[in-house]
Design a protein around this motif. Structure first.
Motif, PDB file in Angstrom:
ATOM      1  N   ALA A 246      11.210  11.595  -0.770  1.00 39.70           N
ATOM      2  CA  ALA A 246      12.005  12.653  -0.661  1.00 39.70           C
ATOM      3  C   ALA A 246      12.240  13.757  -1.798  1.00 39.70           C
ATOM      4  CB  ALA A 246      13.374  12.388  -0.347  1.00 39.70           C
ATOM      5  N   ARG A 247      11.964  14.899  -1.819  1.00 40.54           N
ATOM      6  CA  ARG A 247      11.935  15.774  -2.900  1.00 40.54           C
ATOM      7  C   ARG A 247      13.389  15.863  -3.699  1.00 40.54           C
ATOM      8  NH1 ARG A 247      10.607  21.491  -0.573  1.00 40.54           N
ATOM      9  NH2 ARG A 247      12.262  20.789   0.474  1.00 40.54           N
ATOM     10  N   ASP A 248      14.377  15.688  -2.973  1.00 40.35           N
ATOM     11  CA  ASP A 248      15.625  15.707  -3.563  1.00 40.35           C
ATOM     12  C   ASP A 248      16.286  14.383  -4.180  1.00 40.35           C
ATOM     13  OD1 ASP A 248      18.366  16.630  -4.085  1.00 40.35           O
ATOM     14  OD2 ASP A 248      18.948  16.117  -2.123  1.00 40.35           O
ATOM     15  N   PRO A 249      16.101  14.262  -5.617  1.00 39.83           N
ATOM     16  CA  PRO A 249      16.766  13.024  -6.213  1.00 39.83           C
ATOM     17  C   PRO A 249      18.055  12.502  -5.510  1.00 39.83           C
ATOM     18  CG  PRO A 249      16.043  14.578  -7.835  1.00 39.83           C
ATOM     19  CD  PRO A 249      15.988  15.269  -6.465  1.00 39.83           C
ATOM     20  N   GLU A 250      18.929  13.447  -5.154  1.00 44.86           N
ATOM     21  CA  GLU A 250      20.188  13.137  -4.422  1.00 44.86           C
ATOM     22  C   GLU A 250      20.036  12.254  -3.297  1.00 44.86           C
ATOM     23  OE1 GLU A 250      23.084  16.151  -4.271  1.00 44.86           O
ATOM     24  OE2 GLU A 250      22.604  16.733  -6.462  1.00 44.86           O
TER      25      GLU A 250
ATOM     26  N   ASP B 135       8.961  10.496  -6.230  1.00 44.06           N
ATOM     27  CA  ASP B 135       7.511  10.594  -6.790  1.00 44.06           C
ATOM     28  C   ASP B 135       6.548  10.072  -5.848  1.00 44.06           C
ATOM     29  OD1 ASP B 135       5.030   9.985  -7.857  1.00 44.06           O
ATOM     30  OD2 ASP B 135       5.782   8.879  -9.637  1.00 44.06           O
ATOM     31  N   ILE B 136       6.107  11.246  -5.276  1.00 46.78           N
ATOM     32  CA  ILE B 136       5.068  11.217  -4.050  1.00 46.78           C
ATOM     33  C   ILE B 136       3.910  10.126  -4.396  1.00 46.78           C
ATOM     34  CG2 ILE B 136       3.314  13.255  -4.411  1.00 46.78           C
ATOM     35  CD1 ILE B 136       3.892  13.806  -1.461  1.00 46.78           C
ATOM     36  N   GLU B 137       3.231  10.125  -5.640  1.00 45.32           N
ATOM     37  CA  GLU B 137       2.237   9.164  -6.024  1.00 45.32           C
ATOM     38  C   GLU B 137       2.672   7.779  -5.621  1.00 45.32           C
ATOM     39  OE1 GLU B 137      -0.725   8.252  -9.705  1.00 45.32           O
ATOM     40  OE2 GLU B 137       0.808   9.736 -10.013  1.00 45.32           O
ATOM     41  N   ALA B 138       4.048   7.536  -6.136  1.00 40.64           N
ATOM     42  CA  ALA B 138       4.777   6.111  -6.086  1.00 40.64           C
ATOM     43  C   ALA B 138       4.781   5.878  -4.695  1.00 40.64           C
ATOM     44  CB  ALA B 138       5.773   5.984  -6.553  1.00 40.64           C
ATOM     45  N   ALA B 139       4.986   6.820  -3.769  1.00 39.97           N
ATOM     46  CA  ALA B 139       5.338   6.606  -2.237  1.00 39.97           C
ATOM     47  C   ALA B 139       4.008   6.270  -1.812  1.00 39.97           C
ATOM     48  CB  ALA B 139       5.887   7.915  -1.746  1.00 39.97           C
ATOM     49  N   LEU B 140       3.011   6.954  -2.016  1.00 45.37           N
ATOM     50  CA  LEU B 140       1.702   6.636  -1.379  1.00 45.37           C
ATOM     51  C   LEU B 140       0.863   5.555  -2.088  1.00 45.37           C
ATOM     52  CD1 LEU B 140       0.604  10.293  -1.213  1.00 45.37           C
ATOM     53  CD2 LEU B 140       1.103   8.809   0.677  1.00 45.37           C
ATOM     54  N   ASP B 141       1.087   5.018  -3.326  1.00 46.33           N
ATOM     55  CA  ASP B 141       0.329   4.016  -3.921  1.00 46.33           C
ATOM     56  C   ASP B 141       0.167   2.778  -3.006  1.00 46.33           C
ATOM     57  OD1 ASP B 141      -1.055   2.465  -5.803  1.00 46.33           O
ATOM     58  OD2 ASP B 141       1.136   1.549  -6.554  1.00 46.33           O
ATOM     59  N   GLY B 142      -1.061   2.338  -2.181  1.00 43.79           N
ATOM     60  CA  GLY B 142      -1.298   1.314  -1.774  1.00 43.79           C
ATOM     61  C   GLY B 142      -0.895   1.235  -0.311  1.00 43.79           C
ATOM     62  N   ALA B 143      -0.635   2.634   0.302  1.00 43.17           N
ATOM     63  CA  ALA B 143      -0.034   2.392   1.537  1.00 43.17           C
ATOM     64  C   ALA B 143      -1.099   2.354   2.541  1.00 43.17           C
ATOM     65  CB  ALA B 143       0.337   4.244   1.904  1.00 43.17           C
ATOM     66  N   ASP B 144      -1.111   1.694   3.696  1.00 43.23           N
ATOM     67  CA  ASP B 144      -2.087   1.292   4.815  1.00 43.23           C
ATOM     68  C   ASP B 144      -1.602   2.319   5.755  1.00 43.23           C
ATOM     69  OD1 ASP B 144      -2.778  -1.352   3.858  1.00 43.23           O
ATOM     70  OD2 ASP B 144      -0.657  -2.019   4.232  1.00 43.23           O
ATOM     71  N   CYS B 145      -0.648   3.083   5.949  1.00 44.78           N
ATOM     72  CA  CYS B 145      -0.517   4.011   6.808  1.00 44.78           C
ATOM     73  C   CYS B 145       0.641   5.183   6.462  1.00 44.78           C
ATOM     74  CB  CYS B 145       0.043   3.561   8.016  1.00 44.78           C
ATOM     75  SG  CYS B 145       0.067   4.715   9.362  1.00 44.78           S
ATOM     76  N   VAL B 146       0.279   6.444   6.684  1.00 43.88           N
ATOM     77  CA  VAL B 146       1.314   7.504   6.135  1.00 43.88           C
ATOM     78  C   VAL B 146       1.797   8.195   7.390  1.00 43.88           C
ATOM     79  CG1 VAL B 146       1.495   9.506   4.611  1.00 43.88           C
ATOM     80  CG2 VAL B 146      -0.059   7.636   3.904  1.00 43.88           C
ATOM     81  N   LEU B 147       3.136   8.370   7.291  1.00 50.09           N
ATOM     82  CA  LEU B 147       3.875   9.117   8.009  1.00 50.09           C
ATOM     83  C   LEU B 147       4.416  10.366   7.524  1.00 50.09           C
ATOM     84  CD1 LEU B 147       6.418   6.467   9.914  1.00 50.09           C
ATOM     85  CD2 LEU B 147       3.897   7.016  10.499  1.00 50.09           C
ATOM     86  N   ALA B 148       3.713  11.435   8.306  1.00 49.88           N
ATOM     87  CA  ALA B 148       4.101  12.815   7.452  1.00 49.88           C
ATOM     88  C   ALA B 148       5.185  13.417   8.326  1.00 49.88           C
ATOM     89  CB  ALA B 148       2.695  13.735   7.456  1.00 49.88           C
ATOM     90  N   VAL B 149       6.435  13.510   7.737  1.00 47.29           N
ATOM     91  CA  VAL B 149       7.608  13.699   8.345  1.00 47.29           C
ATOM     92  C   VAL B 149       8.258  15.134   7.611  1.00 47.29           C
ATOM     93  CG1 VAL B 149       9.569  12.941   9.575  1.00 47.29           C
ATOM     94  CG2 VAL B 149       8.174  11.490   8.811  1.00 47.29           C
ATOM     95  N   ALA B 150       7.315  16.180   7.512  1.00 48.29           N
ATOM     96  CA  ALA B 150       7.799  17.237   7.132  1.00 48.29           C
ATOM     97  C   ALA B 150       7.907  18.501   8.147  1.00 48.29           C
ATOM     98  CB  ALA B 150       6.957  17.759   5.992  1.00 48.29           C
ATOM     99  N   PRO B 151       8.566  19.418   8.059  1.00 49.69           N
ATOM    100  CA  PRO B 151       8.633  20.431   9.271  1.00 49.69           C
ATOM    101  C   PRO B 151       7.290  21.092   9.024  1.00 49.69           C
ATOM    102  CG  PRO B 151      10.528  20.478   7.672  1.00 49.69           C
ATOM    103  CD  PRO B 151       9.765  19.696   6.941  1.00 49.69           C
ATOM    104  N   ALA B 152       6.811  21.771  10.092  1.00 48.51           N
ATOM    105  CA  ALA B 152       5.476  22.524  10.329  1.00 48.51           C
ATOM    106  C   ALA B 152       5.254  23.491   9.043  1.00 48.51           C
ATOM    107  CB  ALA B 152       5.460  23.170  11.498  1.00 48.51           C
ATOM    108  N   GLN B 153       6.410  24.362   8.929  1.00 50.73           N
ATOM    109  CA  GLN B 153       6.042  25.227   7.580  1.00 50.73           C
ATOM    110  C   GLN B 153       6.112  24.667   6.335  1.00 50.73           C
ATOM    111  OE1 GLN B 153       5.087  27.894   9.322  1.00 50.73           O
ATOM    112  NE2 GLN B 153       6.059  26.768  11.063  1.00 50.73           N
TER     113      GLN B 153
END
Length: 152
Positions: free
Chosen positions: A41-45, A73-91
């Motif tokens: 998540a982009r927002d630290p809160e 930290d997007i790098e930490a989230a993706l580190d070693g991922a077997d599968c990635v779910l992209a759950v961002a709005p289209a824009q």
């Protein structure tokens, strides 16, 4: 599978890119299915709230069981991922995938979990994903559902 060819002891390593209602609900569903989940998540809160066991801004009143590792930290989230779910709005998808590109595990499936068409280009989300992440297979999650129903 990751480049190392190993699965996490409790299942696959799932990266969820998006800390809104739908991203949080899908992270919870993946955790309940026995997978190791990192949620970006982009927002630290939002990250801090998820770490406390709730996402009150997007899923108020829904308790999150321990085990979702939230990070801004997007790098930490993706580190070693077997599968990635992209759950961002289209824009927002293009910008998020461009940021993720250098950290995306080669060959890891990308599952598009949002609907829509990019307003400026008219591009489908799958076309955007294939353009930016050509080395990753792309799938889409669809169907009628509400984040609160999935989370419950």
């Amino acid at each position: 599978m990751t480049g190392s060819g190993h699965k996490a002891p409790s299942g696959w390593r799932i990266a969820v890119l998006g800390g809104g209602a739908w991203g949080t609900a899908l992270a919870l569903a993946m955790l309940r299915a026995g997978h190791f989940v990192r949620l970006y998540a982009r927002d630290p809160e939002t990250v801090a709230a998820i770490d406390r066991g709730e996402n009150p801004r997007y899923l108020p009143g829904i308790a999150l069981q321990a085990g979702i590792v939230a990070t801004s930290d997007i790098e930490a989230a993706l580190d070693g991922a077997d599968c990635v779910l992209a759950v961002a709005p289209a824009q927002s998808l293009r910008a998020m995938l461009a940021t993720a590109k250098t950290h995306m595990p080669k060959g890891a499936p990308l599952v598009l979990c949002a609907k829509g068409i990019e307003r400026d280009t008219g591009a489908l989300l799958s076309a955007i994903a294939r353009e930016i992440l050509a080395e990753n297979p792309v799938a889409a999650l669809s169907g009628p559902s509400f984040a609160t129903d999935v989370a419950r």
